[in-house]
Motif scaffolding. Structure first.
Motif, short mmCIF file in Angstrom:
data_model
loop_
_atom_site.label_atom_id
_atom_site.label_comp_id
_atom_site.label_asym_id
_atom_site.label_seq_id
_atom_site.Cartn_x
_atom_site.Cartn_y
_atom_site.Cartn_z
N PHE A 100 44.85 -16.21 -50.06
CA PHE A 100 45.23 -15.38 -51.19
C PHE A 100 46.12 -14.25 -50.70
CE2 PHE A 100 40.88 -16.95 -52.03
CZ PHE A 100 41.18 -17.81 -53.06
N ASP A 101 47.05 -13.84 -51.56
CA ASP A 101 47.89 -12.69 -51.23
C ASP A 101 47.13 -11.39 -51.39
OD1 ASP A 101 50.00 -14.45 -50.81
OD2 ASP A 101 50.72 -14.28 -52.87
N VAL A 102 46.41 -11.28 -52.52
CA VAL A 102 45.72 -10.04 -52.87
C VAL A 102 44.43 -10.41 -53.61
CG1 VAL A 102 45.80 -7.91 -54.23
CG2 VAL A 102 47.85 -8.69 -53.08
N ALA A 103 43.39 -9.64 -53.37
CA ALA A 103 42.15 -9.72 -54.16
C ALA A 103 41.68 -8.30 -54.42
CB ALA A 103 41.07 -10.51 -53.43
N PHE A 104 41.20 -8.02 -55.63
CA PHE A 104 40.72 -6.67 -55.93
C PHE A 104 39.86 -6.68 -57.18
CE2 PHE A 104 44.96 -7.07 -57.83
CZ PHE A 104 44.73 -6.72 -59.16
N ASP A 105 39.07 -5.64 -57.34
CA ASP A 105 38.30 -5.40 -58.57
C ASP A 105 39.07 -4.42 -59.45
OD1 ASP A 105 36.27 -7.09 -57.98
OD2 ASP A 105 34.79 -5.56 -57.51
N TRP A 106 39.21 -4.78 -60.72
CA TRP A 106 39.90 -3.92 -61.69
C TRP A 106 38.82 -3.15 -62.46
CZ3 TRP A 106 44.84 -2.58 -62.31
CH2 TRP A 106 45.22 -1.94 -63.50
N ILE A 107 38.86 -1.83 -62.34
CA ILE A 107 37.82 -0.98 -62.91
C ILE A 107 38.26 -0.46 -64.28
CG2 ILE A 107 36.36 1.03 -62.50
CD1 ILE A 107 36.10 -1.20 -60.41
N ARG A 108 37.33 -0.52 -65.24
CA ARG A 108 37.58 0.03 -66.57
C ARG A 108 36.46 0.99 -66.93
NH1 ARG A 108 38.16 -5.34 -67.64
NH2 ARG A 108 36.25 -5.35 -68.86
N LYS A 109 36.86 2.13 -67.48
CA LYS A 109 35.88 3.11 -67.96
C LYS A 109 35.92 3.13 -69.49
CE LYS A 109 37.86 6.19 -65.36
NZ LYS A 109 38.25 7.47 -64.69
N GLN A 110 34.76 2.95 -70.11
CA GLN A 110 34.67 2.89 -71.56
C GLN A 110 33.50 3.75 -72.03
OE1 GLN A 110 34.18 -1.41 -71.57
NE2 GLN A 110 36.17 -1.66 -72.55
N LYS A 111 33.61 4.23 -73.27
CA LYS A 111 32.53 5.01 -73.87
C LYS A 111 31.82 4.17 -74.92
CE LYS A 111 34.13 9.75 -73.12
NZ LYS A 111 34.46 11.05 -73.77
N THR A 112 30.49 4.27 -74.93
CA THR A 112 29.71 3.58 -75.95
C THR A 112 29.79 4.37 -77.25
OG1 THR A 112 27.66 4.75 -75.46
CG2 THR A 112 28.17 2.80 -74.13
N ARG A 113 29.23 3.83 -78.33
CA ARG A 113 29.24 4.54 -79.60
C ARG A 113 28.42 5.80 -79.56
NH1 ARG A 113 25.52 0.60 -83.45
NH2 ARG A 113 23.65 0.58 -82.13
N PHE A 138 34.00 -3.99 -64.57
CA PHE A 138 35.04 -4.43 -63.65
C PHE A 138 35.21 -5.94 -63.74
CE2 PHE A 138 31.03 -4.26 -61.43
CZ PHE A 138 30.94 -5.52 -60.85
N SER A 139 36.41 -6.38 -63.37
CA SER A 139 36.74 -7.80 -63.22
C SER A 139 37.42 -7.98 -61.88
CB SER A 139 37.67 -8.27 -64.34
OG SER A 139 37.11 -8.03 -65.62
N THR A 140 37.25 -9.15 -61.28
CA THR A 140 37.85 -9.45 -59.99
C THR A 140 39.07 -10.33 -60.21
OG1 THR A 140 35.69 -9.33 -58.93
CG2 THR A 140 37.46 -10.40 -57.70
N TYR A 141 40.14 -10.02 -59.49
CA TYR A 141 41.39 -10.78 -59.60
C TYR A 141 41.80 -11.30 -58.24
CZ TYR A 141 41.90 -9.15 -64.36
OH TYR A 141 41.69 -8.92 -65.69
N PHE A 142 42.32 -12.53 -58.23
CA PHE A 142 42.90 -13.14 -57.04
C PHE A 142 44.36 -13.49 -57.36
CE2 PHE A 142 38.39 -13.85 -56.53
CZ PHE A 142 38.17 -13.70 -55.17
N PHE A 143 45.26 -13.15 -56.44
CA PHE A 143 46.68 -13.44 -56.59
C PHE A 143 47.12 -14.37 -55.46
CE2 PHE A 143 46.26 -9.91 -59.30
CZ PHE A 143 47.41 -9.72 -60.06
N ARG A 144 47.93 -15.35 -55.82
CA ARG A 144 48.55 -16.22 -54.82
C ARG A 144 49.92 -16.63 -55.34
NH1 ARG A 144 44.64 -20.01 -53.03
NH2 ARG A 144 44.89 -21.27 -54.91
N SER A 145 50.95 -16.44 -54.52
CA SER A 145 52.32 -16.77 -54.90
C SER A 145 52.65 -16.06 -56.21
CB SER A 145 52.47 -18.29 -55.02
OG SER A 145 53.80 -18.65 -55.28
N SER A 146 52.98 -16.79 -57.27
CA SER A 146 53.34 -16.14 -58.54
C SER A 146 52.25 -16.29 -59.60
CB SER A 146 54.65 -16.75 -59.08
OG SER A 146 54.51 -18.16 -59.24
N TRP A 147 51.02 -16.61 -59.18
CA TRP A 147 49.93 -16.87 -60.11
C TRP A 147 48.77 -15.91 -59.85
CZ3 TRP A 147 49.45 -22.73 -58.55
CH2 TRP A 147 50.68 -23.35 -58.72
#
Length: 603
Positions: A357-370, A378-387
């Motif tokens: 893989f070219d890059v791997a990382f966790d994407w962090i999001r901050k949200q407020k409840t009602r 968070f979600s994990t992403y893997f990148f390779r070439s152009s995908w």
């Protein structure tokens, strides 16, 4: 000279005056042309009594010596339509096995529930069949099928009965194989891989288009069906409409009754909807009412195609609920995906998808409840070439429909071959950076695109040497360590620790990677040129990737359990495919099929 000018005009007049055919001449495969005779839509004969049930059990491999053997010549019995087996232990045993496989109460009697199961729309491949005892085929056998072996179209397809001559040919062929009876039971793959290379070509044959759907609808559904298998295996599938037929690995077509030169006629609407040949041909019964997604009427052509492709690749029927390889068609929600059993069965034949893989990382999001509470996801992403792939940690698999082209989901960053990603996350700072070559881009997570200018009005991308003084380029990878508030940049065998508060390289750096992150068990270490490094919030640990392997950095929990482990040491390497599943390439021709799924709102 005049004749030379006049002759073409004469030829043109004769050509225009000649009667034109109303439609192109039809292709036929059988000498008496019976396979191109117009056939009206008709219903399959239902299973209603003991005789037709015996035919069914023989046809689909449940009686000894199946398929297509003893029941065809049996006289029709008189008397009770159900039950009343006359104490025939062989028939009772066959019914009991079919009931068990179909997850019905096992009585050994031909009751109403068993008849209903026999009359469901289903695949034409036997549920039980002798399989060849073959180990994995070497990938060096040739350009296509294992040594380019292909059964002629006049031979027996997978499943069902055929003409007497076809049975004889099949018997002679099978006598050369090592037989092993396959009993129904837990999901498992046969020990046979049908293809020896990773790129397979397919075609919807010209004379085999359906009369129910448009040409483009049919080809789109087949592209999607092949892609679904490609998403979980190292195989890629390419539609090839122009190469010689001998180079096509998998051919698909529709027909009614006697069709496409097949030795086995379809039975009409209501029972067998398709069958697959041993070496790459798939036929669909055009008497069935096939529909396209997302329709919930009729029979989903996508589901049937995925099932039959599974057979061509080497999978048998599975008796697991939810598996696409169940023999009977089970209507369900419009969206469906391959079951865990399907994935594991096909990977047993063709292996799992690996790195790098070219890059791997966790994407962090901050949200407020009602209620105003701040939560972090968070979600994990893997990148390779152009995908890129989104990895759903809670399901331990990639998102359905991935990979996706990088520019579709990530706006303003390089479209391919990203070197590194860094997320500086402190109480005062929340900054995301992408690196490639000698430049870096800052990413705006709120607006989902790269910044065009920084706070001083300077345009992005900017030079790494200016934004991160003392850091070389190009980089191998990088990650931010929240424990030390340092960014670790990797190049070759060296590590550069960058202090984000002082905005400079930390004292005593650069250092050798093997000294900064020493091995727990020397010499088990990547040493240099790692592909990617990232901190996983799902696993609470940092990982280094290189090729098909990963090393995990010892964390605080490890040290609490084993005080002899030193800070930042690397545990022995393990296989990427054993921890992160189904991060698989697909053929570029299918990458734009799921553009609508390219969002980061799921985890």
């Amino acid at each position: 000279m005049l004749a030379a000018v006049y002759l073409p005009g004469t030829w043109l007049l004769c050509f225009l005056a000649a009667p034109w055919p109303t439609q192109p001449e039809k292709l036929f495969h059988i000498r008496d042309h019976s396979d191109i005779e117009e056939s009206v839509l008709h219903q399959a004969e239902p299973v209603t009594d003991l005789h037709s049930a015996q035919l069914f059990l023989s046809k689909y491999g449940w009686t000894e010596g199946s398929s297509g053997g003893m029941a065809a010549s049996m006289p029709r019995p008189r008397g009770k339509l159900l039950g009343g087996l006359g104490g025939d232990p062989g028939l009772m045993k066959a019914i009991a096995k079919f009931q068990s496989f179909s997850q019905l109460p096992v009585t050994g009697q031909l009751d109403e529930a068993t008849l209903a199961a026999m009359n469901q729309p289903r695949c034409g491949m036997p549920d039980r069949q002798p399989v060849q005892k073959v180990t994995s085929l070497p990938l060096a056998l040739g350009p296509g099928l294992a040594q380019r072996q292909r059964v002629p179209l006049s031979n027996q397809p997978r499943g069902g009965s055929a003409s007497p001559s076809a049975k004889v040919r099949k018997k002679r062929f099978l006598q050369r194989l090592s037989r092993q009876e396959q009993e129904p039971g837990p999901p498992r793959a046969p020990g046979r891989r049908a293809f020896s290379r990773k790129l397979l070509r397919w075609r919807l044959v010209g004379e085999g288009y359906s009369s129910q759907l448009s040409d483009e609808e049919q080809r789109f559904i087949f592209r999607l069906a092949f892609r679904m298998w490609s998403e979980v295996t190292p195989l890629t599938f390419k539609e090839d409409r122009f190469s010689p037929a001998a180079l096509i690995d998998i051919k698909l077509g529709f027909g009614r009754g006697r069709h496409l030169g097949c030795s086995r006629a379809f039975d009409g609407s209501g029972q067998e909807f398709a069958h697959a040949w041993n070496f790459g041909d798939i036929h669909f019964d055009d008497d069935e009412h096939f529909t396209t997604p997302p329709s919930d009427n009729g029979i989903s052509l996508l589901k049937v195609a995925v099932h039959e492709i599974g057979h061509v690749l080497g999978l048998p029927h599975l008796d697991r609920m939810g598996s696409i390889m169940q023999p009977n068609y089970i209507p369900q929600e419009t969206g469906f995906e391959l079951d865990w059993a399907d994935r594991k069965a096909i990977q047993k034949l063709y292996g799992s998808c690996e790195g790098p893989f070219d890059v791997a990382f966790d994407w962090i999001r901050k949200q407020k409840t009602r209620h105003g509470e701040l939560i972090v996801s968070f979600s994990t992403y893997f990148f390779r070439s152009s995908w890129y792939w989104l990895y759903e940690n809670r399901h331990n698999r990639t998102r359905y429909g991935d990979p996706i082209f990088t520019p579709i989901g990530w706006h303003g960053i390089p479209s391919r071959d990203i070197d590194a990603y860094v997320h500086i996350w402190t109480w005062r700072r929340d900054e995301r950076y992408f690196f490639k070559g000698s430049h870096y881009w800052r990413y705006d997570g709120d607006n989902d695109r790269a910044y065009t200018k920084d706070e001083q009005g300077r345009s992005y991308p900017q030079l790494i040497s200016e934004g991160f003084p003392g850091i070389p380029s190009p980089l191998d990878t990088a990650f931010y360590d929240r424990r030390t508030q340092l960014i670790y940049f990797f190049q070759g065998s060296l590590v550069f620790a960058f202090d984000v508060d002082l905005h400079q390289v930390a004292n005593s750096y650069p250092k050798r990677m093997v000294d900064t992150f020493p091995p727990v068990a020397p010499p088990n270490h990547p040493f240099r040129d790692i592909d990617s490094a990232y901190f996983s919030y799902a696993h609470g640990a940092t990982f280094f990737f290189k090729g098909n392997a990963y090393w995990r950095v010892v964390n605080d929990k490890d040290r609490q359990q084993n005080s002899s482990l030193a800070f930042n040491t690397l545990l022995p390497k393990e296989s990427i495919s054993q921890k992160w599943f189904d991060i698989c390439d697909v053929h570029p021709s299918t990458l734009k099929m799921e553009e609508q799924g390219a969002d980061r709102n799921t985890s």
